[in-house]
Design an enzyme around this catalytic site. Sequence first.
Site, PDB file in Angstrom:
ATOM      1  N   ASP A  35       7.650   5.239   9.498  1.00 32.53           N
ATOM      2  CA  ASP A  35       7.808   4.726   8.249  1.00 32.53           C
ATOM      3  C   ASP A  35       9.311   4.260   8.025  1.00 32.53           C
ATOM      4  O   ASP A  35      10.000   4.492   8.936  1.00 32.53           O
ATOM      5  CB  ASP A  35       7.509   5.646   7.106  1.00 32.53           C
ATOM      6  CG  ASP A  35       7.475   5.113   5.689  1.00 32.53           C
ATOM      7  OD1 ASP A  35       7.210   3.816   5.424  1.00 32.53           O
ATOM      8  OD2 ASP A  35       7.922   5.621   4.568  1.00 32.53           O
ATOM      9  N   SER A  36       9.378   3.258   6.957  1.00 28.89           N
ATOM     10  CA  SER A  36      10.572   2.736   6.862  1.00 28.89           C
ATOM     11  C   SER A  36      11.531   3.809   6.349  1.00 28.89           C
ATOM     12  O   SER A  36      12.906   3.873   6.558  1.00 28.89           O
ATOM     13  CB  SER A  36      10.832   1.828   5.594  1.00 28.89           C
ATOM     14  OG  SER A  36      10.006   2.395   4.444  1.00 28.89           O
ATOM     15  N   TYR A  67      11.745  -1.555   3.619  1.00 32.23           N
ATOM     16  CA  TYR A  67      11.128  -2.724   4.365  1.00 32.23           C
ATOM     17  C   TYR A  67      10.645  -3.834   3.015  1.00 32.23           C
ATOM     18  O   TYR A  67      10.300  -4.817   3.774  1.00 32.23           O
ATOM     19  CB  TYR A  67       9.971  -2.409   5.018  1.00 32.23           C
ATOM     20  CG  TYR A  67      10.238  -1.494   6.549  1.00 32.23           C
ATOM     21  CD1 TYR A  67      11.324  -1.603   7.017  1.00 32.23           C
ATOM     22  CD2 TYR A  67       9.252  -1.201   7.323  1.00 32.23           C
ATOM     23  CE1 TYR A  67      11.676  -0.972   8.236  1.00 32.23           C
ATOM     24  CE2 TYR A  67       9.386  -0.463   8.556  1.00 32.23           C
ATOM     25  CZ  TYR A  67      10.457  -0.505   8.985  1.00 32.23           C
ATOM     26  OH  TYR A  67      10.953   0.080  10.074  1.00 32.23           O
ATOM     27  N   GLY A  68      10.177  -3.014   2.043  1.00 33.71           N
ATOM     28  CA  GLY A  68       9.331  -3.914   1.236  1.00 33.71           C
ATOM     29  C   GLY A  68       9.821  -5.348   0.684  1.00 33.71           C
ATOM     30  O   GLY A  68       9.184  -6.385  -0.066  1.00 33.71           O
ATOM     31  N   CYS A  98       3.076   3.415   6.961  1.00 38.09           N
ATOM     32  CA  CYS A  98       3.715   2.581   5.940  1.00 38.09           C
ATOM     33  C   CYS A  98       2.636   1.447   5.603  1.00 38.09           C
ATOM     34  O   CYS A  98       2.440   0.741   6.571  1.00 38.09           O
ATOM     35  CB  CYS A  98       4.967   2.185   6.622  1.00 38.09           C
ATOM     36  SG  CYS A  98       5.804   0.777   5.911  1.00 38.09           S
ATOM     37  N   ASN A  99       2.401   1.052   4.436  1.00 38.31           N
ATOM     38  CA  ASN A  99       1.383   0.032   4.051  1.00 38.31           C
ATOM     39  C   ASN A  99       2.314  -1.209   4.463  1.00 38.31           C
ATOM     40  O   ASN A  99       1.671  -2.159   4.517  1.00 38.31           O
ATOM     41  CB  ASN A  99       1.156   0.226   2.464  1.00 38.31           C
ATOM     42  CG  ASN A  99       0.441   1.370   2.087  1.00 38.31           C
ATOM     43  OD1 ASN A  99      -0.861   1.248   2.416  1.00 38.31           O
ATOM     44  ND2 ASN A  99       0.848   2.481   2.042  1.00 38.31           N
ATOM     45  N   THR A 100       3.582  -1.377   3.989  1.00 39.48           N
ATOM     46  CA  THR A 100       4.188  -2.477   4.293  1.00 39.48           C
ATOM     47  C   THR A 100       4.080  -2.980   5.770  1.00 39.48           C
ATOM     48  O   THR A 100       3.943  -4.109   6.176  1.00 39.48           O
ATOM     49  CB  THR A 100       5.733  -2.484   3.963  1.00 39.48           C
ATOM     50  OG1 THR A 100       5.584  -1.883   2.412  1.00 39.48           O
ATOM     51  CG2 THR A 100       6.553  -3.749   3.656  1.00 39.48           C
ATOM     52  N   CYS A 208       1.821   2.404  -1.586  1.00 37.30           N
ATOM     53  CA  CYS A 208       3.031   2.891  -0.719  1.00 37.30           C
ATOM     54  C   CYS A 208       3.356   4.212  -0.750  1.00 37.30           C
ATOM     55  O   CYS A 208       2.967   5.023  -1.202  1.00 37.30           O
ATOM     56  CB  CYS A 208       4.238   2.009  -1.589  1.00 37.30           C
ATOM     57  SG  CYS A 208       5.796   2.754  -0.769  1.00 37.30           S
ATOM     58  N   THR A 209       3.483   4.415   0.965  1.00 38.46           N
ATOM     59  CA  THR A 209       3.411   5.970   1.047  1.00 38.46           C
ATOM     60  C   THR A 209       4.609   6.750   0.455  1.00 38.46           C
ATOM     61  O   THR A 209       4.690   8.131   0.322  1.00 38.46           O
ATOM     62  CB  THR A 209       3.604   6.083   2.597  1.00 38.46           C
ATOM     63  OG1 THR A 209       4.816   5.390   3.296  1.00 38.46           O
ATOM     64  CG2 THR A 209       2.278   5.572   3.458  1.00 38.46           C
ATOM     65  N   HIS A 210       5.640   6.057  -0.303  1.00 41.01           N
ATOM     66  CA  HIS A 210       6.205   6.876  -1.143  1.00 41.01           C
ATOM     67  C   HIS A 210       6.043   7.264  -2.555  1.00 41.01           C
ATOM     68  O   HIS A 210       6.482   8.231  -2.922  1.00 41.01           O
ATOM     69  CB  HIS A 210       7.937   6.012  -1.468  1.00 41.01           C
ATOM     70  CG  HIS A 210       8.786   5.745  -0.261  1.00 41.01           C
ATOM     71  ND1 HIS A 210       8.572   5.074   1.047  1.00 41.01           N
ATOM     72  CD2 HIS A 210       9.804   6.475   0.028  1.00 41.01           C
ATOM     73  CE1 HIS A 210       9.498   5.019   1.924  1.00 41.01           C
ATOM     74  NE2 HIS A 210      10.368   5.876   1.012  1.00 41.01           N
TER      75      HIS A 210
HETATM   76  N1  DGL Z   1       6.550   3.456   2.272  1.00 42.48           N
HETATM   77  C1  DGL Z   1       6.425   2.075   2.841  1.00 42.48           C
HETATM   78  C2  DGL Z   1       5.065   1.598   2.162  1.00 42.48           C
HETATM   79  O1  DGL Z   1       4.075   2.532   2.349  1.00 42.48           O
HETATM   80  C3  DGL Z   1       7.340   1.205   2.240  1.00 42.48           C
HETATM   81  C4  DGL Z   1       8.640   1.258   1.337  1.00 42.48           C
HETATM   82  C5  DGL Z   1       9.613   0.269   1.700  1.00 42.48           C
HETATM   83  O2  DGL Z   1      10.244   0.576   2.795  1.00 42.48           O
HETATM   84  O3  DGL Z   1       9.786  -0.644   0.889  1.00 42.48           O
HETATM   85  O4  DGL Z   1       4.814   0.414   1.941  1.00 42.48           O
END
Ligand code: DGL
Length: 286
Positions: A35-36, A67-68, A98-100, A208-210
Amino acid sequence: MSAGRARIAARHSRSPPARFAVDAPFNHHPVAVFDSGLGGLTVLRALRQRLPDEDFFYFADTRFLPYGDRAEDFIRQRGEQIAAALARRGAKALVIACNTATAVAVESIRAASALPVVALEPGVKPAAALTRSGVIGVLATTRTLHSQRFQRLVGDHASQYRVIGQACPGLADAIERCGPDSPEVERLLDLFVTPLLDTGADVVVLGCTHYPWVAGMISSRLPAGVTLLDTGAAVARQLEHRLETAGLRGGGGRLTVASSGLPAEVEATVGRLWGTILPVDHWEPA
Ligand code: DGL
């Protein structure tokens, strides 16, 4: 230097092995998860729950979090670089937690990889099966919501519903740097969750996984009865299936965490989110 600091410095000066246990049969090599940052740990938790005997190598690309808000080309190139480096290290399968990164880079990562690649995307499909009001909220990064892949996902599974994508710039970063219970995270959640309140959304997708780290804080801002959807368990089922069909099940239940950021700082954040201290190695995919 205190004894504690000396121990941490000694641990961080040790370079991690260039490759995973090369002598072990390939099915005993670790599954690599990236992930990021530390959002993917919410996915890792579900993976370890379902597959407790697998070994996992978790990589947080902290140096480039978030990353977003980055350009698509950057995310794609970085995703490809990480995936290639993880394969060279001997990973037996890859999970893009990571979804992004999935939204932007999963096609090119899959095209370049010989390994099983499991990825995740916002749970729009399960949300469409659940909604009664016909209104679905999606909290995600700007890059995920603007991606063609997300537009396709909505078109394929929820075109008859109203899907409200709410971008949350700064939230993933604030969860890590300020802590989930911080005033900054409270402020951002007020800003991003409030617009969903009068829409009639009865399902809100954590895209988003966060965001599962602050699921309780999101829920408490929404009317009672709104369902929050997280995709960790579905990813774990998918990984189990892919490993079984490829004859790749096996391992010893070990977990290694690495980051492109400063290990001592990342270690402190991992402790706060994960609940126990896990050693963090420095690793730069090259
Ligand atoms: N955790 C990441 C996701 O699922 C991205 C968060 C980020 O880096 O902006 O999209």
